[in-house]
Design an enzyme around this catalytic site. Structure first.
Site, PDB file in Angstrom:
ATOM      1  N   GLY A  89       0.834  -1.205   0.000  1.00 23.12           N
ATOM      2  CA  GLY A  89       0.000   0.000   0.000  1.00 23.12           C
ATOM      3  C   GLY A  89       0.864   1.248   0.000  1.00 23.12           C
ATOM      4  CB  ALA A  90       4.384   1.625  -0.776  1.00 20.37           C
ATOM      5  CG  ASN A 116       0.510   1.143   4.856  1.00 22.62           C
ATOM      6  OD1 ASN A 116       0.159   1.853   5.789  1.00 22.62           O
ATOM      7  ND2 ASN A 116       0.239   1.463   3.578  1.00 22.62           N
ATOM      8  CE1 TYR A 168      -9.269   0.162   8.393  1.00 18.55           C
ATOM      9  CE2 TYR A 168      -9.749   0.935  10.617  1.00 18.55           C
ATOM     10  CZ  TYR A 168      -8.922   0.911   9.503  1.00 18.55           C
ATOM     11  OH  TYR A 168      -7.753   1.633   9.513  1.00 18.55           O
ATOM     12  CE  LYS A 212      -6.376  -1.607   9.528  1.00 19.31           C
ATOM     13  NZ  LYS A 212      -5.101  -1.710   8.784  1.00 19.31           N
ATOM     14  CB  ALA A 260     -13.451  -7.741  12.773  1.00 21.24           C
TER      15      ALA A 260
HETATM   16  P1  NAP Z   1      -4.898   5.171   1.868  1.00 21.45           P
HETATM   17  O1  NAP Z   1      -4.465   6.587   1.705  1.00 21.45           O
HETATM   18  O2  NAP Z   1      -6.252   4.763   1.425  1.00 21.45           O
HETATM   19  O3  NAP Z   1      -3.799   4.237   1.199  1.00 21.45           O
HETATM   20  C1  NAP Z   1      -3.936   2.828   1.207  1.00 21.45           C
HETATM   21  C2  NAP Z   1      -3.124   2.267   0.071  1.00 21.45           C
HETATM   22  O4  NAP Z   1      -3.308   0.829   0.083  1.00 21.45           O
HETATM   23  C3  NAP Z   1      -3.589   2.768  -1.294  1.00 21.45           C
HETATM   24  O5  NAP Z   1      -2.476   3.098  -2.096  1.00 21.45           O
HETATM   25  C4  NAP Z   1      -4.334   1.578  -1.856  1.00 21.45           C
HETATM   26  O6  NAP Z   1      -4.304   1.501  -3.246  1.00 21.45           O
HETATM   27  C5  NAP Z   1      -3.558   0.410  -1.255  1.00 21.45           C
HETATM   28  N1  NAP Z   1      -4.309  -0.826  -1.319  1.00 21.45           N
HETATM   29  C6  NAP Z   1      -5.647  -0.997  -1.135  1.00 21.45           C
HETATM   30  N2  NAP Z   1      -5.986  -2.284  -1.327  1.00 21.45           N
HETATM   31  C7  NAP Z   1      -4.830  -2.947  -1.645  1.00 21.45           C
HETATM   32  C8  NAP Z   1      -4.533  -4.292  -1.973  1.00 21.45           C
HETATM   33  N3  NAP Z   1      -5.484  -5.236  -2.027  1.00 21.45           N
HETATM   34  N4  NAP Z   1      -3.259  -4.632  -2.256  1.00 21.45           N
HETATM   35  C9  NAP Z   1      -2.277  -3.692  -2.224  1.00 21.45           C
HETATM   36  N5  NAP Z   1      -2.494  -2.399  -1.935  1.00 21.45           N
HETATM   37  C10 NAP Z   1      -3.762  -2.029  -1.647  1.00 21.45           C
HETATM   38  O7  NAP Z   1      -4.832   4.740   3.414  1.00 21.45           O
HETATM   39  P2  NAP Z   1      -3.899   5.267   4.605  1.00 21.45           P
HETATM   40  O8  NAP Z   1      -4.686   6.212   5.393  1.00 21.45           O
HETATM   41  O9  NAP Z   1      -2.552   5.607   4.091  1.00 21.45           O
HETATM   42  O10 NAP Z   1      -3.827   3.908   5.453  1.00 21.45           O
HETATM   43  C11 NAP Z   1      -2.708   3.029   5.442  1.00 21.45           C
HETATM   44  C12 NAP Z   1      -2.908   1.973   6.521  1.00 21.45           C
HETATM   45  O11 NAP Z   1      -3.054   2.617   7.784  1.00 21.45           O
HETATM   46  C13 NAP Z   1      -4.172   1.138   6.330  1.00 21.45           C
HETATM   47  O12 NAP Z   1      -3.927  -0.182   6.711  1.00 21.45           O
HETATM   48  C14 NAP Z   1      -5.155   1.786   7.278  1.00 21.45           C
HETATM   49  O13 NAP Z   1      -6.151   0.897   7.681  1.00 21.45           O
HETATM   50  C15 NAP Z   1      -4.237   2.169   8.405  1.00 21.45           C
HETATM   51  N6  NAP Z   1      -4.787   3.229   9.253  1.00 21.45           N
HETATM   52  C16 NAP Z   1      -5.051   4.457   8.751  1.00 21.45           C
HETATM   53  C17 NAP Z   1      -5.582   5.440   9.584  1.00 21.45           C
HETATM   54  C18 NAP Z   1      -5.892   6.834   9.099  1.00 21.45           C
HETATM   55  O14 NAP Z   1      -6.450   7.612   9.897  1.00 21.45           O
HETATM   56  N7  NAP Z   1      -5.549   7.197   7.881  1.00 21.45           N
HETATM   57  C19 NAP Z   1      -5.872   5.124  10.925  1.00 21.45           C
HETATM   58  C20 NAP Z   1      -5.594   3.860  11.396  1.00 21.45           C
HETATM   59  C21 NAP Z   1      -5.050   2.915  10.559  1.00 21.45           C
HETATM   60  P3  NAP Z   1      -5.478   2.189  -4.143  1.00 21.45           P
HETATM   61  O15 NAP Z   1      -5.474   3.616  -3.809  1.00 21.45           O
HETATM   62  O16 NAP Z   1      -5.084   1.943  -5.546  1.00 21.45           O
HETATM   63  O17 NAP Z   1      -6.732   1.490  -3.753  1.00 21.45           O
END
Ligand code: NAP
Length: 245
Positions: free
Chosen positions: A11-12, A89, A154, A158, A156
């Site tokens: 997810g980079a 991630n 979500y 995490k 569940a």
């Molecule tokens: P984000 O901006 O939505 O980025 C997530 C990335 O993961 C996107 O580039 C997405 O690609 C990619 N992705 C989605 N499905 C995938 C798959 N099946 N295989 C490979 N890559 C995939 O999210 P973020 O906020 O950076 O979150 C990153 C992590 O932190 C997640 O695990 C999220 O649950 C966790 N987190 C975030 C927050 C927050 O407040 N932001 C809080 C707690 C935890 P596409 O864009 O192409 O779909």
């Protein structure tokens, strides 16, 4: 601190994953970026890593695909000479209260957020065992610790990451491999862009009164990846401005 290390980050292409890729590179690591994002988007993120003087490759890869993740891990080991750090991630949300949540939405979130982590760990497992070293960093969430209405799937997934992290940590501790989780709170990324939050509501939910940044998470990920964290395993560390304390 991470000279000559190779980091694989799922997810980079954007958000927290990209911030972790850049921060790892700033600290000396070469990086393999994985994402489902189109080649141009992933390449652009990889180019930002290269601009820091490190080697970077982008591979389009869906973490829900067992065979594709296996293949990609093999390719990275060949092309980059091994893997030292794995950051799981990639994550998605499909929010609804349980009454309105479709079975497919529950399954999709578990598939990416939890099973995807299992796939990546499974394919790196013997590599880390043979090296007698390795750092696995899984991105969980405070939702997995305290729950969140509208996010049963979500939360569940995490919470599942927490159990997975501690089990893998116990399995691999004697091999010198560390496995930890980071539980972010509200972090300003595309994932949280549409949250209807004004100052007052934020302050009520976040003791520090503001959202975190992707770099807040990346700093901890870098620390956990270094030798300074060699005796930390099976830990879940909140980075949430006090939200879930
Ligand atoms: P984000 O901006 O939505 O980025 C997530 C990335 O993961 C996107 O580039 C997405 O690609 C990619 N992705 C989605 N499905 C995938 C798959 N099946 N295989 C490979 N890559 C995939 O999210 P973020 O906020 O950076 O979150 C990153 C992590 O932190 C997640 O695990 C999220 O649950 C966790 N987190 C975030 C927050 C927050 O407040 N932001 C809080 C707690 C935890 P596409 O864009 O192409 O779909």
């Amino acid at each position: 601190m991470l000279e000559h290390k190779v980091a694989v980050i799922t997810g980079a292409a954007r958000g927290i994953g990209k911030a972790i890729a850049l921060k790892m590179a700033e600290n000396g690591a070469n990086v393999a970026l994985l994402d489902v994002a189109p080649q141009e988007q992933g390449e652009a993120a990889a180019e930002e890593v290269r601009a820091l003087g490190r080697t970077a490759i982008y591979k389009q890869c869906d973490v829900t695909d067992f065979n594709a993740t296996k293949e990609v891990v093999g390719e990275i080991i060949k092309e980059m000479g091994g893997i030292d750090i794995l950051v799981n991630n990639a994550g998605i949300t499909k929010d609804k209260v349980v009454l309105a949540m479709k079975e497919a939405d529950f399954d999709a979130v578990i598939d990416v957020n939890l099973k995807g982590v299992f796939h990546m760990i499974k394919h790196c497992y013997s590599h880390f065992m043979k090296k007698k070293a390795g750092k696995i960093i899984n991105i969980s969430s405070v939702a997995g610790l305290i729950g969140n209405p509208g996010q049963a799937n979500y939360a569940a997934s995490k919470a599942g990451i927490v159990g997975l992290t501690k089990s893998v940590a116990r399995e691999l501790a004697s091999r010198g491999v560390c496995c930890n989780a980071i539980a972010p709170g509200f972090i300003a990324t595309d994932m949280t862009a549409d949250l209807p939050m004004d100052e007052e509501k934020l302050s009520a939910m976040i003791p520090m009164g503001h959202m975190g940044t992707p770099d807040d998470i990346a700093e901890l990920a870098v620390f956990l990846a270094t030798d300074k964290a060699n005796y930390i395993t099976g830990e879940v560390i909140r980075v949430d401005g006090g939200t879930a304390m």
